[in-house]
Design a protein around this motif. Sequence first.
Motif, PDB file in Angstrom:
ATOM      1  N   GLY A   1      35.403  41.002  32.907  1.00  0.00           N
ATOM      2  CA  GLY A   1      35.027  40.755  34.300  1.00  0.00           C
ATOM      3  C   GLY A   1      36.200  40.248  35.112  1.00  0.00           C
ATOM      4  O   GLY A   1      36.394  40.633  36.275  1.00  0.00           O
ATOM      5  N   THR A   2      37.014  39.400  34.514  1.00  0.00           N
ATOM      6  CA  THR A   2      38.205  38.880  35.182  1.00  0.00           C
ATOM      7  C   THR A   2      39.194  40.008  35.468  1.00  0.00           C
ATOM      8  O   THR A   2      39.780  40.079  36.550  1.00  0.00           O
ATOM      9  N   VAL A   3      39.358  40.902  34.503  1.00  0.00           N
ATOM     10  CA  VAL A   3      40.254  42.051  34.696  1.00  0.00           C
ATOM     11  C   VAL A   3      39.741  42.918  35.842  1.00  0.00           C
ATOM     12  O   VAL A   3      40.515  43.375  36.687  1.00  0.00           O
ATOM     13  N   TRP A   4      38.418  43.125  35.909  1.00  0.00           N
ATOM     14  CA  TRP A   4      37.854  43.902  37.015  1.00  0.00           C
ATOM     15  C   TRP A   4      38.131  43.206  38.343  1.00  0.00           C
ATOM     16  O   TRP A   4      38.559  43.856  39.314  1.00  0.00           O
ATOM     17  N   GLU A   5      37.919  41.899  38.398  1.00  0.00           N
ATOM     18  CA  GLU A   5      38.147  41.167  39.649  1.00  0.00           C
ATOM     19  C   GLU A   5      39.600  41.271  40.094  1.00  0.00           C
ATOM     20  O   GLU A   5      39.880  41.492  41.282  1.00  0.00           O
ATOM     21  N   ALA A   6      40.520  41.123  39.161  1.00  0.00           N
ATOM     22  CA  ALA A   6      41.938  41.257  39.489  1.00  0.00           C
ATOM     23  C   ALA A   6      42.239  42.668  39.996  1.00  0.00           C
ATOM     24  O   ALA A   6      42.940  42.850  40.997  1.00  0.00           O
ATOM     25  N   SER A   7      41.709  43.667  39.330  1.00  0.00           N
ATOM     26  CA  SER A   7      41.949  45.062  39.722  1.00  0.00           C
ATOM     27  C   SER A   7      41.353  45.368  41.086  1.00  0.00           C
ATOM     28  O   SER A   7      41.972  46.047  41.910  1.00  0.00           O
ATOM     29  N   TYR A   8      40.154  44.863  41.325  1.00  0.00           N
ATOM     30  CA  TYR A   8      39.507  45.075  42.624  1.00  0.00           C
ATOM     31  C   TYR A   8      40.362  44.465  43.738  1.00  0.00           C
ATOM     32  O   TYR A   8      40.607  45.102  44.767  1.00  0.00           O
ATOM     33  N   ALA A   9      40.830  43.241  43.517  1.00  0.00           N
ATOM     34  CA  ALA A   9      41.659  42.577  44.528  1.00  0.00           C
ATOM     35  C   ALA A   9      42.956  43.352  44.766  1.00  0.00           C
ATOM     36  O   ALA A   9      43.386  43.515  45.915  1.00  0.00           O
TER      37      ALA A   9
ATOM     38  N   LEU B   1      50.260  41.026  28.031  1.00  0.00           N
ATOM     39  CA  LEU B   1      49.014  41.685  28.417  1.00  0.00           C
ATOM     40  C   LEU B   1      49.162  43.188  28.255  1.00  0.00           C
ATOM     41  O   LEU B   1      50.277  43.702  28.165  1.00  0.00           O
ATOM     42  N   ASN B   2      48.058  43.884  28.273  1.00  0.00           N
ATOM     43  CA  ASN B   2      48.076  45.337  28.280  1.00  0.00           C
ATOM     44  C   ASN B   2      49.024  45.800  29.385  1.00  0.00           C
ATOM     45  O   ASN B   2      49.024  45.239  30.483  1.00  0.00           O
ATOM     46  N   LEU B   3      49.813  46.813  29.121  1.00  0.00           N
ATOM     47  CA  LEU B   3      50.840  47.258  30.069  1.00  0.00           C
ATOM     48  C   LEU B   3      50.279  47.613  31.441  1.00  0.00           C
ATOM     49  O   LEU B   3      50.923  47.363  32.456  1.00  0.00           O
ATOM     50  N   MET B   4      49.086  48.165  31.496  1.00  0.00           N
ATOM     51  CA  MET B   4      48.514  48.550  32.788  1.00  0.00           C
ATOM     52  C   MET B   4      48.233  47.320  33.644  1.00  0.00           C
ATOM     53  O   MET B   4      48.436  47.341  34.858  1.00  0.00           O
ATOM     54  N   LEU B   5      47.792  46.265  33.024  1.00  0.00           N
ATOM     55  CA  LEU B   5      47.522  45.022  33.741  1.00  0.00           C
ATOM     56  C   LEU B   5      48.827  44.290  34.050  1.00  0.00           C
ATOM     57  O   LEU B   5      49.059  43.863  35.188  1.00  0.00           O
TER      58      LEU B   5
ATOM     59  N   SER C   1      43.214  31.054  51.096  1.00  0.00           N
ATOM     60  CA  SER C   1      42.094  30.951  50.157  1.00  0.00           C
ATOM     61  C   SER C   1      42.394  31.798  48.927  1.00  0.00           C
ATOM     62  O   SER C   1      42.927  32.904  49.032  1.00  0.00           O
ATOM     63  N   VAL C   2      42.061  31.229  47.766  1.00  0.00           N
ATOM     64  CA  VAL C   2      42.377  31.853  46.489  1.00  0.00           C
ATOM     65  C   VAL C   2      41.109  31.959  45.668  1.00  0.00           C
ATOM     66  O   VAL C   2      40.449  30.950  45.376  1.00  0.00           O
ATOM     67  N   TYR C   3      40.754  33.181  45.308  1.00  0.00           N
ATOM     68  CA  TYR C   3      39.620  33.400  44.405  1.00  0.00           C
ATOM     69  C   TYR C   3      40.089  33.066  42.993  1.00  0.00           C
ATOM     70  O   TYR C   3      41.113  33.571  42.538  1.00  0.00           O
ATOM     71  N   LEU C   4      39.333  32.235  42.301  1.00  0.00           N
ATOM     72  CA  LEU C   4      39.691  31.770  40.961  1.00  0.00           C
ATOM     73  C   LEU C   4      38.957  32.600  39.914  1.00  0.00           C
ATOM     74  O   LEU C   4      37.845  32.266  39.500  1.00  0.00           O
ATOM     75  N   ALA C   5      39.573  33.682  39.503  1.00  0.00           N
ATOM     76  CA  ALA C   5      38.979  34.579  38.511  1.00  0.00           C
ATOM     77  C   ALA C   5      39.273  34.054  37.110  1.00  0.00           C
ATOM     78  O   ALA C   5      40.366  33.555  36.853  1.00  0.00           O
ATOM     79  N   GLY C   6      38.311  34.166  36.222  1.00  0.00           N
ATOM     80  CA  GLY C   6      38.557  33.752  34.844  1.00  0.00           C
ATOM     81  C   GLY C   6      37.280  33.466  34.091  1.00  0.00           C
ATOM     82  O   GLY C   6      36.190  33.431  34.672  1.00  0.00           O
ATOM     83  N   PRO C   7      37.423  33.224  32.811  1.00  0.00           N
ATOM     84  CA  PRO C   7      36.253  32.980  31.973  1.00  0.00           C
ATOM     85  C   PRO C   7      35.654  31.585  32.150  1.00  0.00           C
ATOM     86  O   PRO C   7      34.669  31.246  31.503  1.00  0.00           O
ATOM     87  N   GLU C   8      36.221  30.779  33.039  1.00  0.00           N
ATOM     88  CA  GLU C   8      35.717  29.417  33.233  1.00  0.00           C
ATOM     89  C   GLU C   8      34.246  29.373  33.620  1.00  0.00           C
ATOM     90  O   GLU C   8      33.571  28.381  33.363  1.00  0.00           O
ATOM     91  N   VAL C   9      33.747  30.459  34.226  1.00  0.00           N
ATOM     92  CA  VAL C   9      32.330  30.483  34.608  1.00  0.00           C
ATOM     93  C   VAL C   9      31.407  30.434  33.379  1.00  0.00           C
ATOM     94  O   VAL C   9      30.223  30.138  33.514  1.00  0.00           O
TER      95      VAL C   9
ATOM     96  N   LEU D   1      43.989  34.860  32.462  1.00  0.00           N
ATOM     97  CA  LEU D   1      43.954  36.047  31.607  1.00  0.00           C
ATOM     98  C   LEU D   1      44.163  35.716  30.131  1.00  0.00           C
ATOM     99  O   LEU D   1      44.646  36.535  29.363  1.00  0.00           O
ATOM    100  N   ARG D   2      43.745  34.524  29.748  1.00  0.00           N
ATOM    101  CA  ARG D   2      43.836  34.141  28.339  1.00  0.00           C
ATOM    102  C   ARG D   2      42.919  35.018  27.503  1.00  0.00           C
ATOM    103  O   ARG D   2      41.990  35.638  28.016  1.00  0.00           O
TER     104      ARG D   2
END
Length: 168
Positions: free
Chosen positions: A79-87, A130-134, A4-12, A68-69
């Motif tokens: 919000g997408t960056v937070w979701e990626a970081s949380y995962a 992307l930002n180096l941290m990401l 299962s893959v969580y689809l993070a992104g601005p599509e919402v 991450l566009r």
Amino acid sequence: MSLSVYLAGPEVFYPDARAHGRRMQAVCSEAGFTGLFPLDAQAERQSLAIYQANRQLIDRADAVVANLRDFRGFEPDSGTVWEASYALARGKPVVGYCPTPATIAQRLQASPHGQLFDAQCEVEDFGLPLNLMLAHSLSAVAFGSEDGFLGLKAALARLRQLTQEFSG
């Protein structure tokens, strides 16, 4: 059993977001994954309920694929960056995708709106999209446009590679 893959992104935030999410889930299914779209878990439109539902979906997911566009500027949706970081903090693989490997500096220079918001601040130029941290945190970064879900397909292919490398 498919991962299962969580689809993070601005599509919402897109017009007809639920239908767009169903199309993304179909792309996941064709690639052998089960796509978890954030709006599928949300019964009420209250911020705390949305946060909790999305966090629970990420907890349930085996991995995250993040669009991450640039969104509302020259950076990905926060919000997408937070979701990626949380995962990532939960030990899950996260594959991000961008439309192009162009660096932040290149995108700024190519844009008619490339003026810095604060001309006294430096634009990082490490040759990364992307930002180096990401960029250095993600399990992988794939490239492809949203047209025809090319970015999503590239990210799923990269995730498949990663899971095969891990299990093999």
